[in-house]
Design an enzyme around this catalytic site. Structure first.
Site, PDB file in Angstrom:
ATOM      1  N   ASP A  56      44.625  34.895  43.053  1.00 42.17           N
ATOM      2  CA  ASP A  56      46.490  34.027  43.808  1.00 42.17           C
ATOM      3  C   ASP A  56      46.650  32.754  44.556  1.00 42.17           C
ATOM      4  O   ASP A  56      48.173  32.843  44.660  1.00 42.17           O
ATOM      5  CB  ASP A  56      46.192  35.224  45.589  1.00 42.17           C
ATOM      6  N   SER A  57      45.890  31.974  43.642  1.00 45.97           N
ATOM      7  CA  SER A  57      46.733  30.652  43.406  1.00 45.97           C
ATOM      8  C   SER A  57      47.983  31.286  42.373  1.00 45.97           C
ATOM      9  O   SER A  57      48.713  29.890  43.065  1.00 45.97           O
ATOM     10  CB  SER A  57      45.791  30.073  42.891  1.00 45.97           C
ATOM     11  N   ASP A  95      42.205  38.832  43.143  1.00 45.40           N
ATOM     12  CA  ASP A  95      41.240  38.841  43.798  1.00 45.40           C
ATOM     13  C   ASP A  95      42.626  39.716  45.092  1.00 45.40           C
ATOM     14  O   ASP A  95      43.774  40.322  44.308  1.00 45.40           O
ATOM     15  CB  ASP A  95      43.004  37.744  44.384  1.00 45.40           C
ATOM     16  N   LYS A 124      37.501  40.333  44.668  1.00 44.57           N
ATOM     17  CA  LYS A 124      37.479  38.845  45.523  1.00 44.57           C
ATOM     18  C   LYS A 124      37.782  38.810  46.813  1.00 44.57           C
ATOM     19  O   LYS A 124      39.770  38.986  46.647  1.00 44.57           O
ATOM     20  CB  LYS A 124      37.391  38.272  44.499  1.00 44.57           C
ATOM     21  N   GLU A 126      38.362  36.579  51.000  1.00 42.32           N
ATOM     22  CA  GLU A 126      38.032  35.056  51.693  1.00 42.32           C
ATOM     23  C   GLU A 126      37.754  35.848  52.878  1.00 42.32           C
ATOM     24  O   GLU A 126      38.034  36.961  53.539  1.00 42.32           O
ATOM     25  CB  GLU A 126      39.682  34.434  51.590  1.00 42.32           C
ATOM     26  N   GLU A 193      34.252  26.723  47.705  1.00 44.53           N
ATOM     27  CA  GLU A 193      35.473  26.562  47.885  1.00 44.53           C
ATOM     28  C   GLU A 193      35.213  25.374  48.794  1.00 44.53           C
ATOM     29  O   GLU A 193      35.139  25.622  49.671  1.00 44.53           O
ATOM     30  CB  GLU A 193      36.294  26.837  47.971  1.00 44.53           C
TER      31      GLU A 193
HETATM   32  O1  KIV Z   1      43.078  32.240  43.738  1.00 42.56           O
HETATM   33  C1  KIV Z   1      42.225  31.409  43.232  1.00 42.56           C
HETATM   34  O2  KIV Z   1      42.659  30.913  41.905  1.00 42.56           O
HETATM   35  C2  KIV Z   1      40.763  31.601  43.735  1.00 42.56           C
HETATM   36  C3  KIV Z   1      40.129  29.919  42.792  1.00 42.56           C
HETATM   37  C4  KIV Z   1      40.721  28.541  43.819  1.00 42.56           C
HETATM   38  C5  KIV Z   1      39.410  30.230  43.460  1.00 42.56           C
HETATM   39  O3  KIV Z   1      40.326  31.417  44.622  1.00 42.56           O
END
Ligand code: KIV
Length: 275
Positions: A56-57, A95, A124, A126, A193
């Protein structure tokens, strides 16, 4: 048809959860990177990366937001579908965006969409102890899960900024407990992280599942970076752990290859990238 049987005998068979567990056991570092489209997906595959994350970056590096909070499930599905088209060997993780896994049922429904519509092989999320039930529920439905601990960018407004986590003894102990609880709940990978290198090492040693780090020191089982940081495309202040691999090289492919090799040979991260 029966592509999986043909792939098993291919010279570079696709990476799966078993491959990553074997790499941890054998001490081979896992090279992971983010990607958001098919062209870069093909390139990171050619560069020999093992794991690709549609993070989600993308809310920050593609969409231009200040945080990852505005990213939607449909955004991630769109980009995951594009990345899946360009990948053959790397393991594809997507994500789960902010507030798309607030209940077990919501998490299951959205994880299924990421897999069926996006083509993700793992999701993934959090979370710490609060996500144990969610991870357990997804795992009980045979969904592969990566649990993201340490700095959790989706919580930025709650914690008050992007800060190194786990510096105090109590916080470090809690992070280890959370990681162990998430592993016991069925998480297949833990991502750490922005934590002190010593804590990254300790948690990695205590877990059976592979641990991938970003700003978590050199001793995690693998490393991940945001593709745009590797290529120095990101503007503004860079995180301490990021490194421009394009410097001195004349193509994006060479830069990503250099990143992959630096992770494999343990040259990256150096002391200057650690907390
Ligand atoms: O969203 C993302 O790209 C991430 C990485 C920084 C691990 O969670």
């Amino acid at each position: 048809m029966y592509k999986h049987l043909q792939e098993r005998y291919a010279p570079r068979p696709p990476v799966n959860v078993g491959t990553l567990v074997k790499m941890k056991a054998e001490g081979e570092k896992i090279a992971a990177i983010t990607a958001y489209d098919a062209s870069f997906a093909t390139m990171v595959d050619d560069a020999g990366v093992d794991v690709v994350l549609v993070g989600d970056s993308l809310g920050m590096v593609i969409q231009g937001h200040d945080t990852t909070v505005p990213v939607t499930l449909n955004d991630i599905i769109y980009h995951t579908r594009a990345v899946a088209k360009g990948l053959y060997r790397p393991f594809l993780i997507a994500d789960m965006p902010f507030m798309t896994y607030a209940s077990r049922e919501q998490a299951l429904e959205n994880a299924v969409r990421l897999m069926q519509e996006g083509g993700a092989k793992m999701v993934k999320l959090e979370g710490g102890a609060g996500q144990v039930e969610i991870v357990e529920f997804l795992a009980s439905h045979d969904i592969a899960v990566c649990a993201h601990l340490g700095l959790k960018p989706q919580s930025v407004h709650k914690v008050g900024g992007f800060r190194v986590q786990g510096r105090e003894e109590q916080a470090a102990e809690q992070m280890l407990k959370d990681a162990q609880a998430l592993e016991a709940a069925g998480a297949d990978i833990v991502l750490l992280e922005c934590i002190p290198a010593a804590l990254g090492k300790h948690i990695t040693e205590q877990l059976h599942v592979p641990v991938i780090g970003i700003g978590a020191g050199p001793d995690t089982d693998g490393q991940i970076l945001v593709l745009y940081d590797v290529l120095d495309i990101t503007s503004g202040r860079k995180p301490k752990f990021s490194k421009n691999f394009l410097a001195g090289r004349d193509s994006a492919l060479e830069a990503i290859k250099a990143y992959t090799q630096a992770v494999k040979s343990k040259e990256y991260p150096g002391p200057e990238h650690c907390f």
